[in-house]
Write an enzyme that holds these catalytic residues in place. Structure first.
Site, PDB file in Angstrom:
ATOM      1  N   GLU A 415       0.836  -1.220   0.000  1.00 10.95           N
ATOM      2  CA  GLU A 415       0.000   0.000   0.000  1.00 10.95           C
ATOM      3  C   GLU A 415       0.861   1.256   0.000  1.00 10.95           C
ATOM      4  O   GLU A 415       0.492   2.270   0.617  1.00 10.95           O
ATOM      5  CB  GLU A 415      -0.926   0.005   1.212  1.00 10.95           C
ATOM      6  CG  GLU A 415      -2.210  -0.720   1.003  1.00 10.95           C
ATOM      7  CD  GLU A 415      -2.720  -0.548  -0.389  1.00 10.95           C
ATOM      8  OE1 GLU A 415      -2.735   0.614  -0.860  1.00 10.95           O
ATOM      9  OE2 GLU A 415      -3.074  -1.542  -1.018  1.00 10.95           O
TER      10      GLU A 415
HETATM   11  C1  LIG Z   1       2.866  -9.689   0.247  1.00 12.86           C
HETATM   12  C2  LIG Z   1       2.619  -8.563  -0.692  1.00 12.86           C
HETATM   13  C3  LIG Z   1       1.321  -8.243  -1.060  1.00 12.86           C
HETATM   14  C4  LIG Z   1       1.079  -7.214  -1.975  1.00 12.86           C
HETATM   15  N1  LIG Z   1      -0.204  -6.959  -2.400  1.00 12.86           N
HETATM   16  C5  LIG Z   1      -0.396  -6.134  -3.461  1.00 12.86           C
HETATM   17  C6  LIG Z   1      -1.685  -6.027  -4.076  1.00 12.86           C
HETATM   18  O1  LIG Z   1      -2.656  -6.620  -3.641  1.00 12.86           O
HETATM   19  N2  LIG Z   1      -1.803  -5.252  -5.185  1.00 12.86           N
HETATM   20  C7  LIG Z   1      -0.752  -4.571  -5.705  1.00 12.86           C
HETATM   21  O2  LIG Z   1      -0.920  -3.904  -6.719  1.00 12.86           O
HETATM   22  N3  LIG Z   1       0.483  -4.627  -5.129  1.00 12.86           N
HETATM   23  C8  LIG Z   1       0.676  -5.404  -4.031  1.00 12.86           C
HETATM   24  N4  LIG Z   1       1.919  -5.502  -3.453  1.00 12.86           N
HETATM   25  C9  LIG Z   1       2.996  -4.698  -3.987  1.00 12.86           C
HETATM   26  C10 LIG Z   1       3.421  -3.575  -3.052  1.00 12.86           C
HETATM   27  O3  LIG Z   1       2.426  -2.600  -2.972  1.00 12.86           O
HETATM   28  C11 LIG Z   1       4.780  -3.066  -3.558  1.00 12.86           C
HETATM   29  O4  LIG Z   1       5.728  -4.069  -3.265  1.00 12.86           O
HETATM   30  C12 LIG Z   1       5.168  -1.752  -2.917  1.00 12.86           C
HETATM   31  O5  LIG Z   1       4.311  -0.720  -3.349  1.00 12.86           O
HETATM   32  C13 LIG Z   1       6.612  -1.358  -3.238  1.00 12.86           C
HETATM   33  O6  LIG Z   1       6.918  -1.521  -4.593  1.00 12.86           O
HETATM   34  P1  LIG Z   1       8.225  -2.335  -5.008  1.00 12.86           P
HETATM   35  O7  LIG Z   1       8.181  -3.638  -4.295  1.00 12.86           O
HETATM   36  O8  LIG Z   1       8.322  -2.365  -6.470  1.00 12.86           O
HETATM   37  O9  LIG Z   1       9.410  -1.506  -4.394  1.00 12.86           O
HETATM   38  P2  LIG Z   1      10.161  -0.272  -5.101  1.00 12.86           P
HETATM   39  O10 LIG Z   1       9.164   0.680  -5.624  1.00 12.86           O
HETATM   40  O11 LIG Z   1      11.172  -0.818  -6.030  1.00 12.86           O
HETATM   41  O12 LIG Z   1      10.889   0.390  -3.853  1.00 12.86           O
HETATM   42  C14 LIG Z   1      12.090  -0.119  -3.287  1.00 12.86           C
HETATM   43  C15 LIG Z   1      12.534   0.802  -2.150  1.00 12.86           C
HETATM   44  O13 LIG Z   1      12.829   2.089  -2.673  1.00 12.86           O
HETATM   45  C16 LIG Z   1      12.092   3.088  -2.005  1.00 12.86           C
HETATM   46  N5  LIG Z   1      11.706   4.134  -2.957  1.00 12.86           N
HETATM   47  C17 LIG Z   1      11.221   3.995  -4.204  1.00 12.86           C
HETATM   48  N6  LIG Z   1      10.991   5.174  -4.773  1.00 12.86           N
HETATM   49  C18 LIG Z   1      11.332   6.113  -3.880  1.00 12.86           C
HETATM   50  C19 LIG Z   1      11.322   7.535  -3.857  1.00 12.86           C
HETATM   51  N7  LIG Z   1      10.874   8.250  -4.905  1.00 12.86           N
HETATM   52  N8  LIG Z   1      11.755   8.166  -2.746  1.00 12.86           N
HETATM   53  C20 LIG Z   1      12.168   7.468  -1.679  1.00 12.86           C
HETATM   54  N9  LIG Z   1      12.204   6.130  -1.640  1.00 12.86           N
HETATM   55  C21 LIG Z   1      11.787   5.453  -2.715  1.00 12.86           C
HETATM   56  C22 LIG Z   1      10.863   2.370  -1.441  1.00 12.86           C
HETATM   57  O14 LIG Z   1      10.344   3.046  -0.307  1.00 12.86           O
HETATM   58  C23 LIG Z   1      11.459   1.009  -1.088  1.00 12.86           C
HETATM   59  O15 LIG Z   1      12.048   1.048   0.178  1.00 12.86           O
HETATM   60  C24 LIG Z   1       2.166  -6.485  -2.499  1.00 12.86           C
HETATM   61  C25 LIG Z   1       3.473  -6.780  -2.089  1.00 12.86           C
HETATM   62  C26 LIG Z   1       3.709  -7.814  -1.222  1.00 12.86           C
HETATM   63  C27 LIG Z   1       5.130  -8.144  -0.843  1.00 12.86           C
END
Ligand SMILES: Cc1cc2nc3c(=O)[nH]c(=O)nc-3n(C[C@H](O)[C@H](O)[C@H](O)COP(=O)(O)OP(=O)(O)OC[C@H]3O[C@@H](n4cnc5c(N)ncnc54)[C@H](O)[C@@H]3O)c2cc1C
Length: 569
Positions: A415
């Site tokens: 989220e």
């Molecule tokens: C168990 C689980 C359930 C999930 N359920 C859903 C779901 O139902 N539907 C759905 O659509 N998604 C879902 N997700 C996805 C989840 O919302 C994403 O994993 C999350 O939004 C982060 O995206 P990412 O994993 O690509 O991390 P990234 O976006 O790659 O981020 C990696 C790190 O970089 C940091 N970061 C990135 N950009 C910036 C910035 N501009 N400034 C500062 N820091 C930054 C982030 O805070 C994080 O610490 C789920 C994930 C998991 C693990």
């Protein structure tokens, strides 16, 4: 408020008693076995939740729980959202992984109720409200999580007004399962003429089974689960790769304006994640207290307390009390916070006066990232402390404490990660409107402080509240100035800033709780109110002072973060 004329304390208590029974008798016993078993997928992509989950869901539907806070227009019971919040705290305490199946469905309901066409609403909402169909939100793709502007899933128009969607979504919670007869996916995708970035994203409703002429599940649609993830916690919830292969869908809201429409669901889900962590914090605390009363180790520093026993229970030791009170103070404040925001959501939707509705909408927008990030960060700490109260036994699976820590960890990530919540808070919600929303919050706190004028018994709570309020205002002004020179300054201060604002809210809520305790204490309920006051004092003495560190860190600026090149790390 409108539509709440028949709602009174008796009705709410009755509802909550039944919710407590369902949570403790049906859901809680499934929590540990569900974690141990996890979900299963067969070669055809059919997913089954752990044993007992489906049956519990059927009981949930039969009892009418999904419809509790939905509008009567689609078969709902029309109770206020705050009652749903209390229900969800209990469900989450009992079993977070299970609760995610109905939890996301309620978000899909809110999104379609706000943005669906009449035809979409008539087709989907009655089924979602009764709970026979569940919902998901499909945003994330392998190359795009935080940055939804990168998403690639495509939607091409069909002749009949529907669309064909192709692409692959990952990490979709409750994406596929055997609990419900149909699954309604809300999918973000790009139309052929979409501009690049977030301004070119549209929202679609894509059902697992296409509704037939009678509105029942018909032909299988081209959205299927490719695999399920093996993960750290919430094993009982299926986290799915969802492949769309010419899947049929219908537009929700306007073309290219899918993100604002999806935000209805995302904001609901952000508050829901705060509630997940509130539930976990409570259940971990209940376990830790019970254990600390029973476990005998060493004698109290001031001499034996349980003289008839070979050692004293560990609850006599100050350091164990520090761990228990930290959990208690954060958990009770989180509850007050979630219910306060829940009440503001009801006010935003139901109040007769437009200015009041607008004020609540502003406050909910300001506080949503704080509910999401502050509560989930605190709960990761408090579930950890609950585990620590068990010593080595906390680390052993049998006691269930390590599961709470594992389950709590995801709440800081999905989220929108907590880092992104902090950016949203400082960038969009505070500096973005020149501090107008923050001033609304400030006015509420100042009015409360004023009300306590002349009350000596409230001084110990009001003085530190006024102090942190003043410091937050000053810090906000400083950061606003710095961010105008260099936008990186806002990013550098964001997480510390969120903690300072979160503590300001908790100081306000603890002062309010203290006031209620002082005013309502009777001999019959002395134990309850005295504990409330003692916990308030602990909060002000031992948790609020953390803000001094965060203010200092926030002020230290961006340079100490940017000094290294990427190669030097
Ligand atoms: C168990 C689980 C359930 C999930 N359920 C859903 C779901 O139902 N539907 C759905 O659509 N998604 C879902 N997700 C996805 C989840 O919302 C994403 O994993 C999350 O939004 C982060 O995206 P990412 O994993 O690509 O991390 P990234 O976006 O790659 O981020 C990696 C790190 O970089 C940091 N970061 C990135 N950009 C910036 C910035 N501009 N400034 C500062 N820091 C930054 C982030 O805070 C994080 O610490 C789920 C994930 C998991 C693990």
């Amino acid at each position: 408020m409108q539509g709440c004329e028949e709602v009174d304390a008796d009705l709410i208590n009755q509802v909550l008693d039944e919710a407590a029974k369902f949570s403790s008798e049906v859901l809680a016993p499934l929590n540990q076995p569900g974690d141990a078993e996890g979900c299963h997928i067969d070669d055809a992509g059919n997913v089954t939740a752990p044993k007992g989950f489906r049956d519990a869901y059927q009981q949930y539907v039969e009892a009418g729980w999904p419809s509790l806070a939905c509008t009567p227009d689609f078969g709902g019971q029309g109770l206020p959202e705050i009652v749903n919040n209390v229900l969800y705290e209990m469900l989450n305490s009992a079993n977070q992984a299970w609760t995610m199946y109905p939890g996301l469905t309620h978000g899909a309901y809110a999104c379609l109720a706000a943005h669906g066409t009449e035809a979409i609403q008539q087709t989907y909402l009655p089924k979602i409200v009764e709970g026979t169909w569940t919902g998901t939100m499909c945003l994330t793709e392998s190359h795009c999580g935080t940055d939804l502007g990168l998403l690639r899933t495509k939607a091409e128009p069909n002749d009949d007004g529907s669309y064909r969607l192709s692409g692959s979504k990952i990490f979709i919670s409750s994406g596929e399962h055997d609990l419900a007869e149909n699954i309604v996916h809300l999918v973000l995708a790009r139309l052929p003429d979409a501009p690049a970035g977030t301004k070119g994203i549209s929202l679609f409703v894509v059902p697992k089974f296409l509704p037939d002429a009678d509105g029942n599940p018909g032909e299988r649609n081209g959205i299927r689960c490719g695999s399920i993830e093996h993960k750290m916690g919430i094993h009982g919830n299926a986290t799915c790769v969802m492949n769309l292969d010419d899947a049929k869908g219908w537009l929700v809201g306007e073309p290219h304006k899918g993100l604002p429409a999806m935000f209805v669901m995302m904001n609901g889900a952000r508050l829901g994640v705060g509630m997940q962590s509130l539930g976990l914090a409570e259940v971990a605390y209940q376990n830790a207290v019970t254990y600390a009363r029973d476990r005998l180790q060493m004698r109290a520093l001031s001499g034996p307390k349980a003289k008839d026993k070979p050692a004293d229970p560990i609850i006599v030791h100050p350091d164990v009390r520090r761990m228990l009170l930290t959990q208690r103070a954060y958990t009770e404040a989180a509850r007050a916070f979630c219910y306060w925001v829940g009440l503001m959501i009801d006010t935003e939707h139901r109040h007769g006066d437009e200015a009041t509705r607008k004020e609540c909408a502003d406050l909910v927008a300001l506080l949503t990232p704080v509910v999401k990030a502050f509560i989930t960060d605190n709960t990761f700490e408090t579930t950890n402390l609950a585990l620590q109260c068990y010593g080595g036994h906390g680390y052993i699976q049998e006691w269930g404490m390590e599961q709470f820590v594992r389950d709590a960890r995801i709440n800081m990530i999905y989220e929108g990660t907590n880092g992104i919540q902090a950016l949203d808070l400082i960038g969009r919600k505070v500096l973005g409107d020149g501090g107008a929303r923050l001033r609304r919050l400030g006015a509420i706190i100042e009015a409360f402080i004023k009300e306590q004028n002349g009350r000596d018994d409230m001084k110990e709570f009001v003085e530190p509240l006024a102090d942190i309020g003043g410091k937050l205002t000053k810090l906000t002004g400083e950061l606003g100035q710095k961010a105008m020179q260099n936008p990186e300054e806002a990013g550098a201060a964001s997480t510390d800033y969120l903690r300072v604002l979160g503590h300001t809210v908790y100081a306000y809520l603890w002062a309010r709780m203290a006031r209620v305790a002082l005013d309502n204490r009777t001999d019959a309920e002395a134990a309850f109110y005295d504990a409330k006051l003692a916990t308030a004092r602990f909060y002000f003495a031992r948790l609020l002072p953390e803000t001094a560190y965060h203010i200092r860190a926030a002020r230290s600026g961006v340079d100490n973060l940017m000094a290294l090149t990427a190669e030097q790390f």
